[in-house]
Structures are given as C-alpha cells and as structure tokens.
Design a protein around this motif. Structure first.
Motif, PDB file in Angstrom:
ATOM      1  N   CYS A   1    -112.719  30.301  41.280  1.00 46.36           N
ATOM      2  CA  CYS A   1    -111.349  30.366  40.756  1.00 46.36           C
ATOM      3  C   CYS A   1    -110.995  29.177  39.874  1.00 46.36           C
ATOM      4  CB  CYS A   1    -110.321  30.494  41.872  1.00 46.36           C
ATOM      5  SG  CYS A   1    -109.945  28.962  42.714  1.00 46.36           S
ATOM      6  N   VAL A   2    -111.775  28.094  39.943  1.00 53.74           N
ATOM      7  CA  VAL A   2    -111.472  26.945  39.071  1.00 53.74           C
ATOM      8  C   VAL A   2    -112.592  26.694  38.077  1.00 53.74           C
ATOM      9  CG1 VAL A   2    -109.865  25.761  40.624  1.00 53.74           C
ATOM     10  CG2 VAL A   2    -112.306  25.311  40.829  1.00 53.74           C
ATOM     11  N   LEU A   3    -113.518  27.639  38.006  1.00 51.73           N
ATOM     12  CA  LEU A   3    -114.649  27.474  37.104  1.00 51.73           C
ATOM     13  C   LEU A   3    -114.441  28.379  35.888  1.00 51.73           C
ATOM     14  CD1 LEU A   3    -117.289  25.786  37.470  1.00 51.73           C
ATOM     15  CD2 LEU A   3    -118.423  27.944  37.913  1.00 51.73           C
ATOM     16  N   ILE A   4    -114.299  27.758  34.736  1.00 52.89           N
ATOM     17  CA  ILE A   4    -114.149  28.539  33.510  1.00 52.89           C
ATOM     18  C   ILE A   4    -115.424  29.361  33.284  1.00 52.89           C
ATOM     19  CG2 ILE A   4    -114.070  28.273  30.985  1.00 52.89           C
ATOM     20  CD1 ILE A   4    -111.865  26.376  31.331  1.00 52.89           C
ATOM     21  N   SER A   5    -115.231  30.628  32.965  1.00 52.97           N
ATOM     22  CA  SER A   5    -116.376  31.549  32.871  1.00 52.97           C
ATOM     23  C   SER A   5    -117.432  31.054  31.904  1.00 52.97           C
ATOM     24  CB  SER A   5    -115.884  32.931  32.455  1.00 52.97           C
ATOM     25  OG  SER A   5    -114.961  33.409  33.404  1.00 52.97           O
ATOM     26  N   ALA A   6    -116.982  30.454  30.811  1.00 53.51           N
ATOM     27  CA  ALA A   6    -117.923  29.994  29.794  1.00 53.51           C
ATOM     28  C   ALA A   6    -118.934  29.014  30.388  1.00 53.51           C
ATOM     29  CB  ALA A   6    -117.161  29.332  28.649  1.00 53.51           C
ATOM     30  N   LYS A   7    -118.525  28.276  31.402  1.00 50.35           N
ATOM     31  CA  LYS A   7    -119.411  27.289  32.020  1.00 50.35           C
ATOM     32  C   LYS A   7    -120.625  27.937  32.691  1.00 50.35           C
ATOM     33  CE  LYS A   7    -116.529  23.312  33.139  1.00 50.35           C
ATOM     34  NZ  LYS A   7    -117.521  22.297  32.768  1.00 50.35           N
ATOM     35  N   ALA A   8    -120.501  29.221  32.975  1.00 46.51           N
ATOM     36  CA  ALA A   8    -121.609  29.897  33.651  1.00 46.51           C
ATOM     37  C   ALA A   8    -122.699  30.304  32.667  1.00 46.51           C
ATOM     38  CB  ALA A   8    -121.087  31.123  34.399  1.00 46.51           C
ATOM     39  N   ASP A   9    -122.432  30.135  31.394  1.00 45.69           N
ATOM     40  CA  ASP A   9    -123.399  30.539  30.368  1.00 45.69           C
ATOM     41  C   ASP A   9    -124.753  29.870  30.615  1.00 45.69           C
ATOM     42  OD1 ASP A   9    -124.265  31.782  27.962  1.00 45.69           O
ATOM     43  OD2 ASP A   9    -124.065  29.834  26.956  1.00 45.69           O
ATOM     44  N   GLY A  10    -125.771  30.696  30.679  1.00 46.96           N
ATOM     45  CA  GLY A  10    -127.113  30.167  30.903  1.00 46.96           C
ATOM     46  C   GLY A  10    -127.441  29.876  32.357  1.00 46.96           C
ATOM     47  N   HIS A  11    -126.542  30.237  33.248  1.00 51.46           N
ATOM     48  CA  HIS A  11    -126.769  29.932  34.661  1.00 51.46           C
ATOM     49  C   HIS A  11    -126.919  31.197  35.498  1.00 51.46           C
ATOM     50  CE1 HIS A  11    -126.054  25.616  34.184  1.00 51.46           C
ATOM     51  NE2 HIS A  11    -125.105  25.955  33.324  1.00 51.46           N
ATOM     52  N   GLU A  12    -127.301  30.942  36.747  1.00 53.98           N
ATOM     53  CA  GLU A  12    -127.548  32.050  37.659  1.00 53.98           C
ATOM     54  C   GLU A  12    -126.444  32.120  38.710  1.00 53.98           C
ATOM     55  OE1 GLU A  12    -131.385  33.305  40.203  1.00 53.98           O
ATOM     56  OE2 GLU A  12    -131.746  32.196  38.352  1.00 53.98           O
ATOM     57  N   ILE A  13    -125.843  33.280  38.832  1.00 52.53           N
ATOM     58  CA  ILE A  13    -124.728  33.466  39.765  1.00 52.53           C
ATOM     59  C   ILE A  13    -125.180  34.341  40.926  1.00 52.53           C
ATOM     60  CG2 ILE A  13    -122.457  34.560  40.033  1.00 52.53           C
ATOM     61  CD1 ILE A  13    -122.057  33.969  36.991  1.00 52.53           C
ATOM     62  N   THR A  14    -124.800  33.932  42.122  1.00 50.04           N
ATOM     63  CA  THR A  14    -125.051  34.801  43.273  1.00 50.04           C
ATOM     64  C   THR A  14    -123.737  35.095  43.974  1.00 50.04           C
ATOM     65  OG1 THR A  14    -127.144  33.644  43.567  1.00 50.04           O
ATOM     66  CG2 THR A  14    -126.454  35.114  45.342  1.00 50.04           C
ATOM     67  N   THR A  15    -123.436  36.374  44.117  1.00 53.94           N
ATOM     68  CA  THR A  15    -122.278  36.783  44.917  1.00 53.94           C
ATOM     69  C   THR A  15    -122.819  37.428  46.180  1.00 53.94           C
ATOM     70  OG1 THR A  15    -122.104  39.054  44.127  1.00 53.94           O
ATOM     71  CG2 THR A  15    -121.095  37.352  42.756  1.00 53.94           C
ATOM     72  N   ILE A  16    -121.941  37.726  47.094  1.00 51.27           N
ATOM     73  CA  ILE A  16    -122.416  38.297  48.363  1.00 51.27           C
ATOM     74  C   ILE A  16    -123.057  39.667  48.145  1.00 51.27           C
ATOM     75  CG2 ILE A  16    -120.388  39.556  49.216  1.00 51.27           C
ATOM     76  CD1 ILE A  16    -120.850  37.947  51.901  1.00 51.27           C
ATOM     77  N   GLU A  17    -122.702  40.329  47.039  1.00 47.12           N
ATOM     78  CA  GLU A  17    -123.344  41.606  46.737  1.00 47.12           C
ATOM     79  C   GLU A  17    -124.853  41.426  46.551  1.00 47.12           C
ATOM     80  OE1 GLU A  17    -120.440  40.762  45.263  1.00 47.12           O
ATOM     81  OE2 GLU A  17    -119.087  42.495  45.211  1.00 47.12           O
ATOM     82  N   GLY A  18    -125.248  40.228  46.144  1.00 45.60           N
ATOM     83  CA  GLY A  18    -126.656  39.971  45.883  1.00 45.60           C
ATOM     84  C   GLY A  18    -127.435  39.492  47.087  1.00 45.60           C
TER      85      GLY A  18
END
Lengths: 155, 767, 267
Positions: free
Chosen positions: A58-75
């Motif tokens: 909620c405090v992480l600007i989406s653009a910052k995720a560029d080039g990174h790996e995200i894991t949500t509980i769905e994964g």
C-alpha cells in the motif's frame, strides 16, 4: 507507464499510472488476496514479497516494482494452506481480513530465521495488526506450525 | 452427552479466507462499477452557503455529482435497531448544514477512483462557519444548538430535547438513594470518564450496488444489520422494502462499527439515479472521521457503604457524547445503568440518570460492550476505591456484595421488557466461581497489592467484575429455516450475520446436534434479505443465544417432520418411528432406511415432498453472561509506562457451543480492553478536528505490547439458552479497564479516572 | 493523497539530478512511504531505485550507507551490528514493522529531516556526515539545522569508524507507535556526544550536557546534574503523542538510562 514484473513466477507487462500503488495494481489485475486496511503503512494487511522480502504494497509505488519479482499468497497456495491449517485449528482465522498478510509475514520469517524463538516470531509479525484475536492464539498456532514443520524436516 | 455442541469445531470459512480467496465485498464488486467518493466537511459546524459542482462535473469520466440540493429532504437514523428505533431521526442524506468534521457534503461517482477524487477536489464549497459545541460537559443548554432544524423527530419518548442539545435521558431508580447514602458510614464520590474508542475492525465500511433483472436495488455490504439496512434504505429513498435486497458477504470484522448504516447510501443513490452498478470503499481516515466510535461517557458515581464493606446504595449520574447524531444514544447510556447496576443486587437503593448530548464531534455508536463497558469502568473503579477507603480486599468486597447464583433484584424486572412482576432469578450465574478461579489463577494472595521488581519497576494487581446481556428480550428476534436436500444434507438459512466470530459454524453445530446429524451435512447460507429469514442482526450479544434458539427450534421442527414423513413412508404412526440422524427406523419391526436414501426417495419416487422447517425466537428472560477480570500490571515509576504482565479472564457464558471460538472471543475482547485502558488515545484539535484519525496516530495494541492472556470458561448452563449457552462476545471487554487502572493504583498510587492510562498521565499525576 | 504526473527511474545520480532541476515540482523518491501520507501534486517523481545507491560499505576509516539502503538493510547489516554497540540496528528495530522497514530508506528519512525519526538521532550521536550530490560533504548536525539551500540529492551517509560505544533509547507507549522522545549517546575516545530527537521537533545535539559530562568525573551526582542540564537546555514541544512537560521529565530518564548503559559496557 509500462512496468515489467514477474508475479508468482509469471512475467507480466502492466500498465500503471505514476501515482498508483502496488496494492491497487495487483487488485486491478485480479490478485484479490491483497487486503487494504489502513492506507498509511501501519497494519500489514497488504503484505507481499518483493524479491523475497516482505513489503507493504500500500505504500509502494507500482513503478518501483519494475524489473522485480512479486509474490502474493495466490502464488504460494500450498505453503499458505499449511500455515492456515494451524491458524484455523486454533480458531484465530476469525474475520480473516488480516490473515493473508499475516501468513505472508510468517513465510518471510521462516525464510529469514532458522528455528525462530517467540521473540523472533513477535519481531517479524509486529507489523501485522489484528483486532479479532488478541494475538495470543496466533502465537500458539504459529509455534505449533513451526514445530510440526521441524518434526517433518528432521524425519 | 453432546456430540457436536461444546466441541471445538473449526470455522467453515477459515481456510478459504486465509488463502486469500475473493470473498469480501470489494473482491466481488463488478469490475465496471462506478467508483463513489464522498466529499466531507472540513468544519465542525457550518452552513453551506454555496456549492458549485459545474467544474467538477466537466472532468472526463465523472458520471454524476450530488449535493443536498439534489436530494429530497427526509430525516432518518442510521442506527441499526428494530423499528420503531430509539434513536432520533436527526440525519439527512446530505444537508445544508454540516455538523462534524467528516460529515457528508457531496457524492461523486466516476469511472475510477482517481477521477472521482480529482472531481471531488474541484467542487467549490463556500461555508458559513458556525460556532460549534465541542465539549459535551458543556453541551446541555449551550447557546449553540447542534440541531436547529425543525423537521427532526424521534418515534419514542426518550427525553429528546434538541433545543438543549439533549438526545435522550434515561432514569432508573430503586428506593430512596439520597436517604440511604446520608445514613451510610462511608461514602465514595468520584468521577470517571472513558474516551471515544474506535472499533478499528480490519475491513473498513464498504458496499456496492446494482439493479437486478426486475429493476430492484441490490446492495452488497459489509454490514452487521442487513435487514435494518433494507428498511433504512427504503425510508431514505422512499421505496417499498420489496424493491431492495441487501446481502452481506464475508466481512472483515465489525465490533459494532457496522451496526450503523454508513457506506450503503452513496452507491445506492448512484445506482438508483444512473441504473449503473456503483461501489464505495471507505478509507481508514473516513472511518475515523465519518462513521462512529464508542460514546465517550462521564459518570459521577456515589457509593454509600457500611464499615464492613456492605454496599448500601449506588448513585450514577452520567453524560454521554453522542456527537453530531444520536445513533444508539439512548440504548448505550441506558445499558450503562441497566446492565451494570444489577451486579450489586443487595443494595437498599440505587439510582441512575444518564443524558446523551449532541456536540459537533464524530458521532458515538456501537462498540463491543455498548455502554456497559463505560458504566462498568465507572462503577467498578468506584468499588475499588471503596475497598481502598475501607482497607478491604477488592475481592472480598465483591464476594460480599455481588449477585450470586439464584439471586435476583427488582432492577431485572424494571429493565426486562414484558417480564412482569415475577422475581427473575439468575439461576445460571457463575460469578462466584469466576471470582474465585480468577483469584487463584493470578495468584492474588501472593501478589496483592504489589511487588517491587527493581528500583524503578513495581507490579500491582487489580480486578473487576462485569455482566452483559444475551439478546434484547421482547425486542430483537431471530429466525432460521432448514431445508432438506435429496442427498440427506440440509441448508440452514439464517438472517444472522457472521462478523468473523464463527457464528455460521456455531449455528450449524446447534442444528446438527438437535437433529443428530453430522455437522458437515449442514450448509449454512446467511445474511441475504431475499433468501434468508429475518434476523435483527449481529449485535447486543445475540447470535449464539437468540439465533441459536431459533435454529434449535427449526431443527426440532425438522426432526418432527422427518418423523412424520418417516411414518408415512413406513405406513405406520409417528410413535413407531425413530430418527437417529443416520437412519429412520420403524421401531416395531426394525425396518430401516438410511436417511440419504429416504431423502432421495421422498424427492424422486414417493411422497414427492420438500421438507422445510422454520423457527423463530425472541428472548423472554435476561440471561447475562458474567466475567471476573484480574490484571497484573508493571509500572515504570520513572516514565509512567504501564505494561500488562498478565490478564486473567474467567467467563461464565453458560455452556460454550464451541469452546475454541469462545476462548478467542475472550482473548480478543481482553486485548481490545487493554487498548481502551492504555493505548487508544482520542484527540481533537481546538477546532473540532479529530487528530487521531489514522492507524499512525490511533494506536491499537500490537502483538509486542501484550503480556500473558489467561482465559478460563466456567462450566455453566442456562436453561433458556440453546444447549445452555449464553452470550460471550461483549462481556469480555468490560472488566479490563477498571482492573488495569486499579492495578496501576496498587503499583504506584496513581488513580487514573480518565481513560486511557497513558504514561504521561501516570507520571505527571505522580509528581 | 498525492498525484504524480510523471515518474522516472534514472540509472545514475547525475541523470537523477538533471531530472530534479528540470521541473519546478519535481521530487526525489526514496522508499516513498511517507510521501504517501501527504497531499502533494508532483510533476515529476524521480526514483533512485535504479541509481545504485543501495549499499552499506565498510572502508578503512569509514562506513558508507547509500541513500537507498532500506531500514531493513541497516537492521540486518553485519557491518552495522558490529559497529558502536550496534546502535543503528537497535535504533531501527522498533519502527512499526519489518514490511515497512523493508521499504523506508536512509535517504528518504535523512534528507527529509523528519522530527520523529529514530535513525537520525542515532546518526547524530555518531557525528555522521551526509554527502549531497551538489552540496558535498556536510556534517549531519549542520545539515539538520540548515537543510539544503537548493534542490539536492542525498547520496550517502558517512560514519567515521571509531572504537566507540553508543546507546539508543526511546520512549513509546504502544510499541507500534512513533517515539514520544528519543535519545542517543555515543562515547568515543572518552568523549560523550548526546543527541535528542522526536522532541517532537528534529533531533539536536545537547551541547551543554555533553560539555558537562566531558569536563567532570562521572558519578551519580554528575549524572543527575547532567540530566537536569540536558532537560533545561532542550526545547520541547507538544503534539498528540505527549506534552512538552512530559518530554522534559522523561528526557532525564532516557539520559540516565542511556549513560548507565554506556558505563555498564565499560565495566
């Protein structure tokens, strides 16, 4: 703007606006497990893993995720299920709204600390607020889960 | 011997919730829903001189914007109570006047949130600022009147006097209090106050709406009161209730926050005006500023006693800050007397006077404990002070004066609707056990009053007792429907509203126990005004007790039906049939059919009948749960910081239907009480803006703030409850604050009479 | 709620600075967590995530912490755990939760000179320096006081590697809250340095109390005296977390507890 991310192992190119936060981007793209609880980085309900580190979406600007790996509980459904069983068994699932964030923190704790003590558990989870359970039962459940996993591992 | 009841069965929805399945309101809203935002007042009291939406409406993607000028003026109350409500119809869906920072000014709907917010910022409002009433101690008869308008009213006579800022007044009296107090050897007279605690449920208020194939308004909402919400919406929009359906999906907690309708109006209005689906998700700040909190209350308590510690008279005179609107004003301040004074049933006289006053603060509303928490803090603190004055152990003074098993008081007759004059005995009261057990669990004898830990840390112990209700006699009713399916399983349809407590599971346990079947053969569907039978809602500690009884009746009726149709199947009379949950047996010749087979046969082959049974229940008797709470608190004498080392709660909830889930209710309630006692500060600035309006500023307990929580459930049984159960959800918060503040006193000699007991208050009053 | 028109992620600090001065309403983003709470309209957001500023390096005489090192990095850094009693790791570990600390950056906090910061108080006691892209190397103490005259970028914080020992203390009611007051003491070569923050204004050096300690034999009486000097030389303010009076009182307590810990370490 476009960002390239890997979500739960799958490469995705997402269209985001410069002032969009990751929790919104992910929910808009169908990752409904993310719960928004506070809008101020205070409650831990939107916890995900970014390159394996627990962060608040909620405090992480989406653009910052560029080039990174995200894991949500769905994964991490199988791992989440293993933890959830113990929480449900202790009756601390309750309203469930903080549960996904809590489980993501527990999985992060496991990654960071071998044989965590009570103090480690509290330290890694203190950013996860819960109004229903009073926390005591969660600690009981987490300890039982970790013990069981340890037993499994030593077999 | 119970097979399903009194067993720690896991919640039926737990695994899906924790694995993050889309089950909550916002997960389910149609993707193309218009996003609704509410422009809220920056002023505590003002008149809208001019409001201009023309620029805002031009923002591409804006669907519509409404101000008070677009809405038919129609007073109503948002309080979720049975009709006719005891809350004043003092609210309008948008008004020319705004009465607190956060009051609604305009409604914006747009294609997405960003556009809606952009448009919201472009609405030009010219306010005429008015002098607000910000201190409820000065509200009565204040020169500024919060509700000057003439078209507001209340259905019942509760002392509503808007010209004096009085929302209601509650009086209760037994005997001649003044006389007994004047004759008492010892008199304690003190004032206590609690803050306007926030519910702080995990999921903020939210809802979405759409029109169904018949053009009816469907509202899906995170609510505790679907049926009341249907009625309230029908009133606001001048629609017949038949044109509205309200559905509650899984919800992220309530604690009373969702016993008042809030978010539903806005998307509903947009859907009615545009025909399109619309949704709103409250921000956390909107929850703090724009919904309700616990009523701040202030009580003058006078106790008269003799030197041996026998309490002879209690006088409680209190005021409540109901804020800008009177939701739940009367029932909360009433409960502060009605469900507190009966604890001391041996008094010769008692009196209660409570007034709820309008101010320009955020409105008060429902929060776990609902006035009883406030009254208990005041009275139990005063009893603890009496014990100090008399140098009697606080446990002893309770043992001497508290209500015990089988005892009664006339107060119960006076406060139980429709009961009459017959003495009402508290046959299931286990308070004596609770006190005795709690005393042992905390090692009271060893620890009272204090122990020095080191040169700057001292540990003190303190205690308190409390009760609550179980549903509202002759007011709140619940009902249940059971439907048999061809494969021998049942649908249990209930209007009750599971807030995450597990009530769907508990009610399935009651149905399964009654019919003798496996709990997995009960499929629960709840909280849908079209499909489930009426239930007043999840409040007043009613679901296990009131809905539980309705479910039990429905299940008994279903069992009768099974036997009746079993008799037809075997062509014999009902007395010759036995149903054991698995089989239907003809007793005389031991012919039998499995229940599964039977349910298939009566559907497909013979009889061709759908078995449906229902049950309704309204409480008649008062069935209070009781609790004794014991706190051990460590005070840092240098900083004033108080830490709870241990809190012991022993609770009499009758027979717990599900001990595991009951225990979590107690643990959660105690921690919410610790928040009330120590951490949850509420601060306004001098212009009436709530400053503690995010989780950065308003601190609920974290898991590192807490010591040990010890819970014990008494082995109780109330004959009027389903399988002996009484309520548990609310009683658990009441003892915490008075026990903790007495422990603080015992540790360091500082008596905190105004919650919360912050380090600053403790340290600076020590000096 | 903030709005951002354009968001860029330059590959190096030179490019970042170019962006910064290219527009009036431009703004540097560290973790961005606290910017979220504000309500700014930002024309150009410049994110340093890709500018290679996330590091904690140990040199012969200095430790350098890059602007984009997160609080999580600082908390877990073996270099910093070993340094001066581990004060930086300790100062950080009570801040909200690990998921926030994994986002919040050193640069975002220090450049913003947040009054509530625990980290700044600890860095100030260590007499840290800041390296600004344009402004060069300045002491943190001076930077906190004057800030940056023109738009600049904090590149790193530099700490002299000394054989000292330091202690950090903070007062919180709920442990999930920000500090009501914080205080740090370092002792290097027999000299004390005291910083006090969350007053609630930004952290400052308690120079009179420091002088007194450095000129006198330390015993209970001297500590008592120094605590009074500290409390009276410091300007405290009031906010919803606490009054100036309460802060005044507990400043003495935090000071005494910190100095006792420093001395206990010596024994």
């Amino acid at each position: 703007m476009k960002i390239n991310v890997k979500i739960n192992g799958i490469k995705k190119a997402l269209d985001v606006s410069p002032d969009e936060y990751l929790v919104e981007t992910l929910r808009n793209n169908g990752y409904m497990s993310l719960r928004k609880g506070c809008d101020t980085g205070s409650c831990g309900m939107c916890t995900i893993h970014l390159d394996g580190e627990a962060v608040l979406s909620c405090v992480l600007i989406s653009a910052k995720a560029d080039g990174h790996e995200i894991t949500t509980i769905e994964g991490v459904q199988e791992e989440a299920k293993d933890v959830a069983k113990y929480l449900v068994d202790e009756g601390v699932d309750q309203c469930g709204f903080c549960g996904t964030g809590t489980i993501m923190s527990i999985l992060y704790l496991e990654k960071c600390v071998d044989n965590p003590t009570d103090e480690d558990i509290l330290h890694y989870l203190r950013g996860n607020l819960c109004r229903c359970t009073g926390y005591a039962g969660q600690l009981r459940a987490i300890k039982r889960y970790l013990e069981a996993k340890n037993d499994e591992g030593s077999k | 011997m119970m097979k399903v009841v009194n067993k720690s069965i896991s919640k039926k929805d737990g695994m899906a919730l924790l694995q993050g399945k889309p089950l909550y309101t916002d997960d389910l809203a149609p993707k193309d829903s218009l996003v609704v935002k509410v422009l809220r007042s920056p002023h505590s009291f003002a008149r809208i001189k001019e409001i201009n939406t023309s620029i805002a409406k031009k923002v591409p993607g804006v669907e519509c914007i409404f101000t008070y000028k677009d809405i038919e003026r129609r007073p109503f109350t948002r309080a979720g109570q049975c009709y006719p409500e005891l809350s004043a119809y003092d609210k309008f869906l948008l008004d020319e006047y705004v009465r607190h920072v956060g009051d609604d000014v305009a409604i914006i709907a747009a294609v997405d949130e960003k556009t809606a917010i952009k448009a919201m910022k472009l609405i030009k409002v010219d306010y005429e600022k008015l002098d607000p009433v910000l201190d409820y101690r000065k509200a009565e008869g204040h020169k500024n009147i919060v509700h000057p308008e003439d078209d507001i009213f209340i259905h019942a006579d509760v002392g509503f006097n808007k010209d004096k800022n009085i929302a209601c007044e509650v009086n209760l009296r037994l005997g001649d209090v003044e006389k007994v107090i004047s004759e008492s050897e010892v008199v304690i007279k003190k004032t206590y106050e609690n803050q306007a605690q926030a519910q702080a449920m995990a999921e903020t208020q939210r809802s979405y709406s759409y029109l169904d194939m018949q053009g009816r308004l469907v509202v899906v909402s995170s609510t505790q009161i679907p049926f009341h919400t249907r009625r309230i919406l029908a009133n606001v929009f001048d629609l017949p209730e038949s044109k509205i359906r309200v559905i509650k999906p899984r919800i992220g907690g309530g604690f009373g926050s969702k016993q008042t309708a809030h978010s539903e109006f806005y998307p509903a209005l947009v859907t009615l005006k545009t025909g399109k689906s619309a949704k709103i998700v409250y921000t956390r700040r909107e929850v703090f500023r724009g919904t309700t909190s616990r009523h701040a209350m202030r009580f003058d308590v006078t106790i008269g006693a003799n030197k041996e510690g026998k309490i002879r008279a209690i006088d409680m005179k209190g005021i409540s800050d109901t804020g800008a609107y009177g939701e739940h004003a009367q029932t909360t301040i009433g409960a502060a007397g009605k469900k507190v004074l009966p604890l001391y049933n041996k008094v010769e006289a008692c009196r209660f006077n409570g007034k709820a006053l309008y101010t320009n603060n955020v409105p008060g509303g429902a929060l776990r404990g609902f006035g009883v928490t406030q009254g208990t803090f005041a009275l139990e603190s005063a009893v603890n002070e009496l014990a100090k004055e008399l140098k009697i152990d606080p446990v002893k003074i309770r043992e001497l004066n508290m209500i015990k098993k089988g005892e009664t008081t006339k107060l119960l007759n006076m406060t139980t609707k429709g009961w009459g004059d017959e003495p009402m005995h508290m046959d299931s009261c286990q308070l004596e056990y609770c006190v005795k057990k709690g005393k042992a669990l905390i090692s009271w004898e060893k620890k009272y009053p204090k122990m020095q830990v080191n040169k700057n840390k001292v540990r003190g112990v303190g205690m308190a007792i409390a009760q609550q209700g179980s549903g509202l006699p002759k007011i709140d009713m619940a009902s249940a429907i059971l439907k048999l399916n061809p494969d021998g399983f049942f649908n249990l349809l209930i209007g009750a509203t599971d807030l995450g407590t597990g009530s769907d599971t508990i009610l399935a346990q009651i149905a399964a126990e009654t019919m003798g079947i496996d709990v997995n053969n009960i499929i629960v569907y709840s909280s849908d005004t079209d499909l489930t039978p009426y239930d007043s809602g999840a409040y007043a500690s009613s679901t296990t007790y009131t809905t539980g009884n309705a479910v039990k009746i429905a299940a008994e009726n279903m069992k009768d039906l099974i036997i009746r149709y079993g008799a037809q199947y075997f062509e014999t009379d009902e007395g010759n049939i036995e149903f054991n949950g698995k089989e239907i047996i003809r007793i005389d010749n031991e012919e039998r059919i499995t229940f599964e087979e039977f349910s298939k046969k009566i559907t497909y082959n013979i009889l061709h009948t759908q078995l449906v049974a229902s049950g309704s229940f309204v409480p008649k008797k008062t069935a209070p749960p009781y609790m004794a709470g014991f706190a051990e608190v460590e005070v840092d004498l240098d900083t004033g910081k108080a830490d709870v080392i241990e809190f012991v709660g022993v609770v009499d909830c009758g027979t717990p239907i599900n001990p595991k889930l009951a225990t979590i209710q107690v643990e959660g309630g105690i921690v919410q009480g610790i928040g009330l006692a120590l951490y949850e500060e509420v601060k306004y600035n001098d212009r009436g803006r709530l400053m503690t309006d995010t989780f950065m500023e308003y601190k609920i307990p974290t898991r590192v703030d807490l010591g040990k929580i010890t819970v014990k459930l008494a082995d109780g049984h109330d004959d009027t409850g389903p399988y002996g159960a009484k309520s548990i959800g609310e009683v658990v918060i009441n003892t915490v604050a008075p026990a903790i503040t007495d422990a603080i006193y015992n540790a360091c000699g500082v008596r905190v009479r105004e919650l919360p007991a912050t380090p600053e208050k403790i340290l600076l009053s020590k000096a | 709620m903030i709005t951002i028109k354009e968001y860029v992620m330059p590959k190096n600090i030179d490019k970042a600075y170019e962006y910064l001065i290219s527009k009036k309403n431009s703004m540097i983003f560290g973790g961005g967590a606290f910017i979220r709470m504000g309500s700014k309209n930002i024309a150009l957001g410049i994110d340093l995530s890709k500018a290679n500023l996330r590091y904690i390096n140990e040199q012969d005489n200095e430790i350098e912490i890059g602007a984009m090192a997160t609080f999580g990095d600082i908390e877990r850094s073996e270099i910093l755990k070993r340094f001066s009693g581990g004060i930086l790791s300790i100062a950080i570990k009570d801040i909200v939760g690990i998921q926030l600390r994994n986002i919040v950056t050193l640069g975002g906090t220090v450049y913003s000179r947040y009054g509530f910061s625990d980290l700044i108080t600890a860095l100030l006691a260590l007499d840290a320096k800041v390296k600004l892209y344009k402004g060069g190397v300045r002491t943190l103490e001076e930077f906190l006081e004057n800030g940056s005259k023109s738009k600049d970028i904090l590149e790193k914080v530099i700490i002299s590697k000394t054989d000292g020992f330091s202690v950090f203390k903070s007062m919180r009611n709920s442990k999930g809250d920000y500090a009501i007051l914080n205080l740090a003491i370092s002792k290097v070569d027999g000299k004390y340095r005291i910083a006090i923050g969350a007053r609630p204004q930004r952290a400052i050096i308690s120079s009179q109390a420091m002088d007194f300690l450095n000129k006198n034999q330390i015993n209970d009486k001297a500590i008592e005296k120094a605590s009074n000097i500290l409390a009276s030389e410091t300007v405290f303010g009031s906010n919803p977390r606490g009054s100036s009076k309460y802060r005044h009182e507990i400043s003495k307590v935090l000071f005494k507890r910190a100095i006792e810990e420093v001395m206990a370490n010596e024994n």
